[in-house]
Design an enzyme around this catalytic site. Structure first.
Site, PDB file in Angstrom:
ATOM      1  N   GLU A   1       0.887  -1.194   0.000  1.00  0.00           N
ATOM      2  CA  GLU A   1       0.000   0.000   0.000  1.00  0.00           C
ATOM      3  C   GLU A   1       0.908   1.222   0.000  1.00  0.00           C
ATOM      4  OE1 GLU A   1      -2.114   1.033   3.503  1.00  0.00           O
ATOM      5  OE2 GLU A   1      -0.922  -0.174   4.844  1.00  0.00           O
TER       6      GLU A   1
ATOM      7  N   GLU B   1       4.209   8.460  -4.048  1.00  0.00           N
ATOM      8  CA  GLU B   1       5.018   7.989  -2.916  1.00  0.00           C
ATOM      9  C   GLU B   1       6.005   6.923  -3.392  1.00  0.00           C
ATOM     10  OE1 GLU B   1       2.606   7.160   0.546  1.00  0.00           O
ATOM     11  OE2 GLU B   1       1.722   9.172   0.521  1.00  0.00           O
TER      12      GLU B   1
END
Lengths: 731, 731
Positions: free
Chosen positions: B496, B505
């Site tokens: 995740e 990210e």
């Protein structure tokens, strides 16, 4: 530790037990009712420092019940090893060869809010980044970083690190980088022993005679860039034998100018008092009480044996004894501030201004607003004394039996002194003329602020029965206007143009502007004023001045310096600071209600004096050298500035500390900062060299300090505010 | 207007009269109990604008009783001429030859706090700095400055100035300098008619076809440097006939992206409703209600005749009618937010994040702390869907009857997905194996954050019965570690690693790091993700991003750009910004819970897509051009950014508005700002050109916009974030 959360389950805050009341009744405290004792106790936060004596199996996973247990003995927080007790209390000797135990204090055993609120993270005791064993020092550095990281991970608000050595440059380098470059803010307590023998690297040699613990702290703080005292604080760990620097008041006092976070007290310091109660020895009590300045300070108990394991009562007695030690100080503070407060002080709520930086007003270049006038007008003391001065002048002038006196109030604002002048006429007549041949005051009020003119006109109709002639003009244009309109020359001129440092609102320049219009006999109220300085120490004030920054929406607000805002190519206004923001901050005069500071000399010394009327038109430029003998090692932050004011003959106003007019709150002291704190030593001389310079557009001060060492060496600090670049009082 | 002061004497706030309840019962409002009606009414602030019809003798000295009187009719404040009515309502024609009456509204008739609270200062109606009569324009400028000064003198918090003309450059120049360079902050309401014919300079010519009132306001705001909407706001003055731009929803909507301070309503707009009550026409009602976004907005009644003088009831009816007009909107807002809230949203208190700028997390270069993990773990929705995805993969893999499946959770944090994986095993076995030949999940959790490892170990003992193998490592080192330790290859990898803009990210780079360790059959959860953008309008967001400034104590906190903090010569750390602070602010991606904004296109469009496993090792650099057709005149602020996520087959998570996973709050939208707002027109095309660039140290986006005019002209905005100078995602 203020907001009550569900943490109350862990640390029950019940009503204080009954025994409490009796104890306090038995002590010499001036405490009040039982309720006020409870309230005072609950304001004082006492923590417990976990030591090897606490260690039980699995303690690092039992933090919640451990805390609950301490809460029952009235501890508000715990200083607990941030990596867990297994890691914290292992022996350093074994570590240089082996890896230390890993950090193992699981976060999920406590809610995040409880870590924040109840845990002070203590760095493992064996960590020593400045060890002579370089491999061990490196190992310590790596592990200090890991523990700092873990403090952030847990979200702790405070942590403690021991300062073990006389010099700790590697520890300082790590902390310095950490506090400046990390986005997570917490408060670091730097634990400092109050006993040099406890510092490694101290060998009592002759060349260390002048070494003291204050210097060890001050050097360390400086190595950390003098970071804000909100986040970098000293935690004084009290020893049984307190050295001179913790008993002699003038040396103890220096800590009032530092940021103290906590006092750590070892359990073997306690003795049994007259009534059988647990108390601290008088030297420790007196040290604690002299430095207990606020209930945001913390006390931490450190047990030196395991007696508390078998005797739960002693644990409670310790925490309460610590509260008792400082509780009365708190009462005293409240009482003092209650006694010294005046109606004016109350109205102005001066306490809120403690250590708040204010820019001196520039009423000549900027018009004051209604709220500022209103605030000043609350200070009845000042106006009463002005009234007395006018009465004195009327009495002297009226002695020849004259029928009228022409008075000009120069810079009348909304007119409060006008009312005093008319009242002085009434008092004079009822006292000296007894209703016959009354003396008539012809009052003119000159004011340049067009907004205040609206008020003056309203006052004239409503309060002064149209007796006043209002002249809307800068007083420096008065000679011309008077000529044009054929106005009478004044017998008395009255003005209140003074700033905290006397002449800094340009009273000399303003009053010189009316000289051509005066009679040779005209009386000026005030007649004379003098500024004064005293060297001061205050890390907090140094940090606060340095740390000022300018929000985006204020980027075009004029600086206090010579340069003015410009329109940039995007059509937005901007104020530029070629000298840099830090220099700009340091090179200004501030007005501050000084609180966290100490003077470094027993009295102030005079700087500049002005007398009025200045019929000889002598220059208002000045140059002064003010010398002080330094009697202790300290950090010179700058100078406190004050003034006194001779209104008429012996009628005076003063904010100079030794002659301060009681109850007057209109002026807080001025502060003249140095760019960096200057370390001064016993028997040094320091000389403030300060010039008052004048050009066509305004007035500015330039200053620097000369430090004369007993050795004959001379150190000069940089010249501040050259050419008025940062602080320029516009005419 | 929130704090109750002794001003209550002037404006009594009694309980709403009885008639009130009946009126609201008779209307179509979904309002609730009488108490809630009262509460809603008291939240809505209605003011009275003083007009020539109010003028009575000596009114400028009777402000206190005048206000008391209005308070009795339920007006909360007054928009009163700041120079007094005598000055305000004189005729401009007479002025060019004569001096206007002086400002004459004495301050001392009201306490300072009452001026602040109850008076909105209105600039004299005759002032017109942009008059074609240049002498009159100059006279107007001088007098506008005097009135601005007087607003400050009185300490007013708000003032009103009319925008009279299509173009007001001289008025703007004065205000622009004033708001940026004055140290006194108050809110300026720029009164704008909602009818072009009321603007001087409008002559209805063909070349003005595209002119609208929004443009007049937006141009004026821009000429004022787009100063903060806290202090520079529009006050829409509603006309009887509303033009298209105030009735067509897509045009009306633009005002939601502007800072509105107040609505001014003229008394002749009111009509009589079905039940005989005073109401606004439906077009006006609907405009008001669509723009009534908060109870910090204000309504102002302007009487157009003197009927109120003889009929006091009508005064009260007007103020109550204005309250009724918007009161129900308030109820709707409360109801809506109540309905859409989930437990997660409630826990996270998302409302507090409205329009707050957050820097996207950089979990790869910075370790998350316990509190951040804890916050994320509250979003049950996300973890439930991850569990479903794992169940789906287990079902597919288990179909061949295998006894074990090796699962690697990559970047496990504190392990919430680990728990879901083990639960998926249980669900699979109970559903598909019915207790026979159970499938065994062998779970590895890889995590690089050493602090989270402490939690994972604790969880493994406490929750997972030591079933999990914890690997402390960056996942990009996993192939090497696995080789060294002989770890099994994964059947499933779960991660995740997504940000609000999908790949921001660095999920692609992280997952590529494990490719060498995968089987050809390894399933990646997620399989695929795509980012999306939509053009947005929001003056507030533009201002907020631009206005960020860095406090002194944060001067060394690393920027989000490529450069890192340095140690300066004084031993202090500092982060330098050679590109300037404003460029640094504008050239970053933000995460924002968008509220004061509107999208300028009906749907988002995709930008970058990534698929996993990336067995071909295809590059993670990307280059995209995303084109939108613009359907109205507007200011383009930048782009909202979103993503969706295919976890496994049809198991999806999304924050893209049209497919948003219900109840999921883990990700707020991203915002990709432009350096300046870009004025776009109907039938323009705009193209966002955005690159994703990668080098050895990290990843960054560069972007700019191409604007294609219907004329064929092309405008290019400057390239933002070149070389990652302001926003660089470190690997």
């Amino acid at each position: 530790m203020s907001s009550r959360t569900y943490a109350d389950d862990l640390f029950p805050l019940e009503v204080i037990e009954q025994g409490e009341e009796q104890l306090s009744a038995g002590s010499s405290s001036p405490s009040g009712t039982p309720n006020s004792v409870d309230a005072a106790n609950s304001r004082i936060h006492v923590g417990w420092m976990t030591t090897p004596f606490d260690v039980e199996e699995n303690l690092d996973r039992q933090v919640a019940p451990y805390c609950t247990n301490l809460g029952e003995s009235k501890y508000n927080f715990v200083s607990f090893p941030v990596g867990g007790v297994v890691r914290a209390f292992c022996k350093p000797t074994a570590l240089s060869e082996h890896h230390p135990p890993v950090i193992d204090l699981p976060d999920v055993q406590l809610a995040n809010s409880l870590w924040e609120t109840y845990i002070n993270g203590k760095v493992s005791e064996w960590i020593d980044c400045d060890s002579e064993d370089l491999a061990f020092a490196t190992l310590s550095e790596e592990n200090l970083l890991k523990e700092l990281n873990y403090v952030c991970y847990l979200g702790l608000q405070t942590m403690t690190i021991e300062l073990k050595r006389v010099n700790s440059p590697r520890t300082a380098a790590i902390l310095n980088k950490w506090i400046w470059t990390r986005n997570s803010r917490f408060t670091v307590w730097v634990q400092l022993p109050t006993c040099l023998e406890k510092c490694m690297g101290f060998n009592g040699q002759t060349n260390e005679k002048s070494l003291d613990l204050w210097t060890i702290w001050a050097d360390f703080r400086k190595l950390c860039g003098n970071f804000s005292g909100m986040y970098l604080q000293v935690a004084l760990s009290l020893s049984a034998n307190l050295p001179n620097e913790f008993t002699e008041p003038k040396l103890v006092e220096r800590w009032k100018a530092e940021s103290i976070g906590a006092f750590i007290v070892e359990s073997d310091l306690f003795i049994t008092g007259k009534f059988g109660e647990t108390v601290l020895p008088s030297a420790h009590l007196s040290l604690l009480q002299s430095l207990w300045s606020s209930d945001s300070l913390r006390l931490v108990l450190r047990a030196v044996n395991d007696v508390f394991k078998y005797n739960k009562a002693v644990k409670f007695e310790w925490s309460q004894a610590l509260r008792h030690a400082v509780r009365d100080v708190l009462f005293k503070i409240q009482k003092c501030s209650g006694e010294s407060s005046t109606d004016s002080a109350h109205y102005l709520n001066v306490i809120e201004y403690k250590d708040v930086l204010q820019a001196p007003l520039q009423p000549l270049s900027e018009n004051l607003d209604s709220g500022v006038y209103n605030t000043f007008e609350q200070d009845q003391t000042k106006y009463v004394v002005y009234g007395e001065a006018v009465e004195g002048a009327l009495k002297d002038l009226g002695a020849d039996g004259r029928k009228s006196v022409v008075v000009y109030l120069l810079g009348g604002g909304r007119g409060p002194i006008g009312t005093k002048i008319l009242r002085a006429e009434k008092i004079y007549n009822s006292t000296f003329r007894k209703g016959r041949d009354p003396l008539k005051v012809k009052l003119y009020i000159v004011e340049k602020n067009p907004n205040a003119i609206v008020t003056l006109k309203y006052m004239n109709v409503r309060t002064w029965k149209r007796r006043v002639t209002i002249v809307e003009s800068d007083m420096r244009s008065l000679p011309r206007i008077a000529r044009d309109r054929g106005l009478e020359q004044p017998d008395i001129i009255v003005s209140e143009l003074l700033g905290s440092f006397g002449d800094n609102e340009l009273s000399p320049e303003c009053l010189d502007g009316v000289t051509d219009f005066l009679k040779p006999t005209t009386i000026s109220i005030p007649q004379k004023y003098t500024s004064y300085v005293v060297p001061i120490m205050s890390t907090h004030l140094h940090q606060t001045i340095k740390a000022q920054s300018i929000p985006f929406l204020s980027r075009a607000i004029p600086s206090h310096g010579r340069a003015e805002p410009e329109l940039d190519e995007d059509g937005m206004w901007i104020q530029k600071y070629p000298q840099g923001h830090v220099v700009n901050n340091m090179d200004q005069i501030y007005v501050v209600y000084l609180s966290k500071y100490i003077p470094l000399f027993s009295s102030t010394k005079p700087v500049f004096t002005f007398e009025h009327p200045n019929f000889t038109n002598s220059s208002n430029e000045r140059s002064a050298t003010v010398e002080f003998d330094i009697d202790r090692k300290a950090d010179l932050m700058g100078f406190g500035g004050y003034f006194d004011l001779q209104l008429y003959k012996n009628v005076m106003l003063s904010i100079e500390p030794s002659t301060h007019t009681p109850g007057m709150v209109s002026w807080f002291p001025a502060v003249i900062p140095l760019r960096d704190q200057l370390r001064v030593g016993e028997n040094d001389k320091i000389r403030l060299k300060i010039d008052r310079k004048v050009d066509a557009g305004g007035v500015w001060y330039e200053w620097h300090v000369e430090q004369l060492k007993p050795s004959g060496d001379v150190i000069n600090t940089p010249l501040q505010n050259p050419n008025g670049q940062s602080y320029y009082m516009r005419m």
